[in-house]
Design a protein around this motif. Structure first.
Motif, PDB file in Angstrom:
ATOM      1  N   VAL A 177       0.843  -1.195   0.000  1.00  0.00           N
ATOM      2  CA  VAL A 177       0.000   0.000   0.000  1.00  0.00           C
ATOM      3  C   VAL A 177       0.880   1.249   0.000  1.00  0.00           C
ATOM      4  CG1 VAL A 177      -1.873  -1.130   1.273  1.00  0.00           C
ATOM      5  CG2 VAL A 177      -0.100   0.096   2.545  1.00  0.00           C
ATOM      6  N   ARG A 178       0.273   2.356  -0.368  1.00  0.00           N
ATOM      7  CA  ARG A 178       0.884   3.663  -0.167  1.00  0.00           C
ATOM      8  C   ARG A 178       0.356   4.250   1.127  1.00  0.00           C
ATOM      9  NH1 ARG A 178      -0.930   7.237  -3.422  1.00  0.00           N
ATOM     10  NH2 ARG A 178       0.800   8.679  -3.126  1.00  0.00           N
ATOM     11  N   ALA A 179       1.182   5.061   1.791  1.00  0.00           N
ATOM     12  CA  ALA A 179       0.769   5.715   3.037  1.00  0.00           C
ATOM     13  C   ALA A 179       1.309   7.143   3.027  1.00  0.00           C
ATOM     14  CB  ALA A 179       1.272   4.952   4.253  1.00  0.00           C
ATOM     15  N   PRO A 180       0.737   8.020   2.206  1.00  0.00           N
ATOM     16  CA  PRO A 180       1.236   9.394   2.110  1.00  0.00           C
ATOM     17  C   PRO A 180       1.286  10.074   3.472  1.00  0.00           C
ATOM     18  CG  PRO A 180      -0.381   8.942   0.380  1.00  0.00           C
ATOM     19  CD  PRO A 180      -0.423   7.781   1.319  1.00  0.00           C
ATOM     20  N   GLY A 181       2.428  10.706   3.751  1.00  0.00           N
ATOM     21  CA  GLY A 181       2.608  11.410   5.010  1.00  0.00           C
ATOM     22  C   GLY A 181       3.334  10.616   6.071  1.00  0.00           C
ATOM     23  N   LEU A 182       3.475   9.310   5.879  1.00  0.00           N
ATOM     24  CA  LEU A 182       4.188   8.474   6.847  1.00  0.00           C
ATOM     25  C   LEU A 182       5.663   8.409   6.470  1.00  0.00           C
ATOM     26  CD1 LEU A 182       3.856   6.568   9.321  1.00  0.00           C
ATOM     27  CD2 LEU A 182       3.615   4.683   7.675  1.00  0.00           C
ATOM     28  N   SER A 183       6.552   8.634   7.426  1.00  0.00           N
ATOM     29  CA  SER A 183       7.991   8.637   7.147  1.00  0.00           C
ATOM     30  C   SER A 183       8.436   7.301   6.548  1.00  0.00           C
ATOM     31  CB  SER A 183       8.767   8.890   8.433  1.00  0.00           C
ATOM     32  OG  SER A 183      10.162   8.693   8.218  1.00  0.00           O
ATOM     33  N   MET A 203       9.288  -0.107   1.129  1.00  0.00           N
ATOM     34  CA  MET A 203      10.004  -0.926   0.166  1.00  0.00           C
ATOM     35  C   MET A 203      10.883  -0.042  -0.708  1.00  0.00           C
ATOM     36  SD  MET A 203       9.084  -3.768   1.236  1.00  0.00           S
ATOM     37  CE  MET A 203      10.164  -4.610   0.071  1.00  0.00           C
ATOM     38  N   PRO A 204      12.209  -0.248  -0.683  1.00  0.00           N
ATOM     39  CA  PRO A 204      13.126   0.602  -1.446  1.00  0.00           C
ATOM     40  C   PRO A 204      12.819   0.583  -2.942  1.00  0.00           C
ATOM     41  CG  PRO A 204      14.323  -0.753   0.130  1.00  0.00           C
ATOM     42  CD  PRO A 204      12.911  -1.264   0.111  1.00  0.00           C
ATOM     43  N   GLY A 205      13.048   1.726  -3.568  1.00  0.00           N
ATOM     44  CA  GLY A 205      12.826   1.822  -4.998  1.00  0.00           C
ATOM     45  C   GLY A 205      11.376   1.973  -5.387  1.00  0.00           C
ATOM     46  N   THR A 206      10.494   2.160  -4.401  1.00  0.00           N
ATOM     47  CA  THR A 206       9.066   2.327  -4.655  1.00  0.00           C
ATOM     48  C   THR A 206       8.544   3.430  -3.734  1.00  0.00           C
ATOM     49  OG1 THR A 206       8.124   0.895  -2.925  1.00  0.00           O
ATOM     50  CG2 THR A 206       8.981  -0.201  -4.897  1.00  0.00           C
ATOM     51  N   ASP A 207       7.251   3.751  -3.864  1.00  0.00           N
ATOM     52  CA  ASP A 207       6.613   4.645  -2.901  1.00  0.00           C
ATOM     53  C   ASP A 207       5.615   3.877  -2.048  1.00  0.00           C
ATOM     54  OD1 ASP A 207       4.632   4.174  -4.747  1.00  0.00           O
ATOM     55  OD2 ASP A 207       4.084   6.282  -5.020  1.00  0.00           O
ATOM     56  N   HIS A 238      -4.657   0.471  15.603  1.00  0.00           N
ATOM     57  CA  HIS A 238      -3.362   0.248  16.240  1.00  0.00           C
ATOM     58  C   HIS A 238      -2.422   1.451  16.179  1.00  0.00           C
ATOM     59  CE1 HIS A 238      -4.365  -3.925  16.867  1.00  0.00           C
ATOM     60  NE2 HIS A 238      -4.585  -4.113  15.579  1.00  0.00           N
ATOM     61  N   ALA A 239      -2.382   2.149  15.040  1.00  0.00           N
ATOM     62  CA  ALA A 239      -1.435   3.255  14.882  1.00  0.00           C
ATOM     63  C   ALA A 239      -1.944   4.552  15.487  1.00  0.00           C
ATOM     64  CB  ALA A 239      -1.105   3.457  13.405  1.00  0.00           C
ATOM     65  N   ARG A 240      -3.259   4.766  15.399  1.00  0.00           N
ATOM     66  CA  ARG A 240      -3.873   5.960  16.005  1.00  0.00           C
ATOM     67  C   ARG A 240      -3.251   7.240  15.450  1.00  0.00           C
ATOM     68  NH1 ARG A 240      -4.070   3.278  22.154  1.00  0.00           N
ATOM     69  NH2 ARG A 240      -4.796   1.251  21.405  1.00  0.00           N
ATOM     70  N   MET A 241      -3.106   7.264  14.110  1.00  0.00           N
ATOM     71  CA  MET A 241      -2.580   8.443  13.406  1.00  0.00           C
ATOM     72  C   MET A 241      -3.633   8.865  12.390  1.00  0.00           C
ATOM     73  SD  MET A 241       1.371   7.147  12.820  1.00  0.00           S
ATOM     74  CE  MET A 241       1.958   8.707  12.174  1.00  0.00           C
ATOM     75  N   PRO A 242      -4.621   9.667  12.817  1.00  0.00           N
ATOM     76  CA  PRO A 242      -5.776   9.971  11.957  1.00  0.00           C
ATOM     77  C   PRO A 242      -5.436  10.695  10.659  1.00  0.00           C
ATOM     78  CG  PRO A 242      -5.758  11.346  13.943  1.00  0.00           C
ATOM     79  CD  PRO A 242      -4.745  10.281  14.147  1.00  0.00           C
ATOM     80  N   GLY A 243      -4.266  11.305  10.573  1.00  0.00           N
ATOM     81  CA  GLY A 243      -3.912  12.023   9.346  1.00  0.00           C
ATOM     82  C   GLY A 243      -3.428  11.132   8.222  1.00  0.00           C
ATOM     83  N   ILE A 244      -3.209   9.851   8.485  1.00  0.00           N
ATOM     84  CA  ILE A 244      -2.658   8.933   7.469  1.00  0.00           C
ATOM     85  C   ILE A 244      -3.783   8.097   6.879  1.00  0.00           C
ATOM     86  CG2 ILE A 244      -1.060   7.038   7.023  1.00  0.00           C
ATOM     87  CD1 ILE A 244       0.320   9.651   7.750  1.00  0.00           C
TER      88      ILE A 244
END
Length: 356
Positions: A177-183, A203-207, A238-244
């Motif tokens: 998956v993509r997760a825009p905003g996650l380091s 995953m290296p070489g990808t987004d 589990h992550a509790r990061m509503p912006g992601i």
């Protein structure tokens, strides 16, 4: 008649094909899928596997893209606890990238994977093996190698028992998956006191990130299938990061605990390697790596046989070498998996427990 017919074009089959082609053997590789995949699946090469790929001339593009420095960022009940560098020496890279590098090397040796060619039958005699494909095509070979995964058609056609145990229900859902905003500087690992968790590995070489999580359950306790919507619910819990917001799930799958190995790795002129011969827990990242080592050993065996160096004792040497290794990997990964499952209940502990 070709020298060796390889069934399956994963890391095991492609490594074997490159080994044989480099020795001058005539090789064909058939694959039931219609095209290459782009799924992260097995995502780590240990130093011994990198050494094999370097010897084949296939490591350079992977080392240019992959990451040798991985930091695990651990969270517990939503709070960041610590960062743990992984031991060095290995390489984080997606399985599809490993297969791509090996496929490119194999093409440079004049061999192309024959996609859309599922195996349907095997017969053999003292002179060779006859493989029949689903479309009725027959291929004659001096030897055959089944590198076609845990559900191996080759193993079933040869009548080789696959002994061990396996769980019916999935223990994990997985995907890309993509997760825009996650380091993307960390392999994020969230666990909670209530149990369960979710991991996102860049995953290296990808987004994209490879996602692993304990599966959702319905109101009756049944396991729900992997889905992007389910991934988001698990992440929110589990992550509790509503912006992601997770997006673009390009691979959705599930993983079951299975500890099985073939009763033997040879039947006449046909052999098994990789997941076709053994499957085990993922802790320690030994699946793809063990298959690559199988391929290197089987390559040595078949090259010696094709060169006329000895008879049955040469062919028997492959199983004598690799069956004990497979048995130990099954036992070792089962122990590692238990350690990981126990460790993640402690804040700040994660998958590194599988490397202890």
């Amino acid at each position: 008649m070709t020298d060796v017919l390889i069934v399956g074009s994963g890391p095991t089959g492609l490594t074997l094909a490159c080994e044989l082609a480099l020795s001058g053997a005539a090789v064909r590789v058939v694959e039931g899928r219609g095209a290459p995949h782009r799924e992260s699946r097995g995502k780590g090469l240990w130093p011994s596997s990198l050494d094999v790929l370097r010897g084949l001339g296939a490591a350079e593009p992977l080392e240019a893209v992959g990451s040798s420095e991985v930091v695990l960022r651990k969270y517990f009940d939503g709070a960041q606890v610590n960062d743990t560098p992984m031991p060095g020496g290995g390489l984080l890279t997606g399985q599809w990238q490993v297969e791509g590098a090996l496929r490119e090397r194999l093409a440079g040796l004049g061999v192309q994977v024959e996609y859309g060619s599922p195996l349907a039958g095997i017969t053999q005699d003292a002179a060779g093996v006859r493989a029949e494909l689903a479309d009725g095509t027959a291929i004659g070979a001096r030897y055959l190698a089944g590198c076609d995964g845990g559900r191996s058609t080759t193993r079933k056609l040869l009548g080789i028992p696959f002994e061990g145990t396996g769980e019916e229900e999935p223990a994990m859902v997985v995907g890309d998956v993509r997760a825009p905003g996650l380091s993307r500087d960390f392999w994020h690992q969230w666990f909670t006191s209530e149990g369960g968790g979710i991991l996102l590995c860049p995953m290296p070489g990808t987004d994209t990130f490879q996602l692993q999580a304990a599966p959702e359950q319905d109101e009756r306790g049944g396991v729900l299938p992997a889905s992007l919507e389910g991934f988001q619910r698990l992440f929110d819990r589990h992550a509790r990061m509503p912006g992601i917001r997770l997006a673009d799930a390009t691979w959705l799958s599930s993983w079951r605990v299975s500890v099985r190995m073939a009763a033997r790795m040879r039947e006449g002129r046909a052999f098994l390697a990789g997941d076709a011969a053994h499957v085990h827990p993922i802790a320690g990242g030994l699946g793809m790596n063990t298959g690559i080592q199988d391929a290197a050993a089987l390559g040595r065996t078949l090259i010696a046989a094709l060169d006329g160096q000895g008879g049955e004792e040469v062919l028997d040497g492959y199983g004598a070498e690799r069956l004990p290794v497979a048995a130990e990997v099954l036992a070792d990964t089962a122990r590692r998996y238990e350690r990981v499952m126990a460790a993640v209940r402690t804040p700040g502990r994660g998958t590194e427990a599988g490397l202890d």
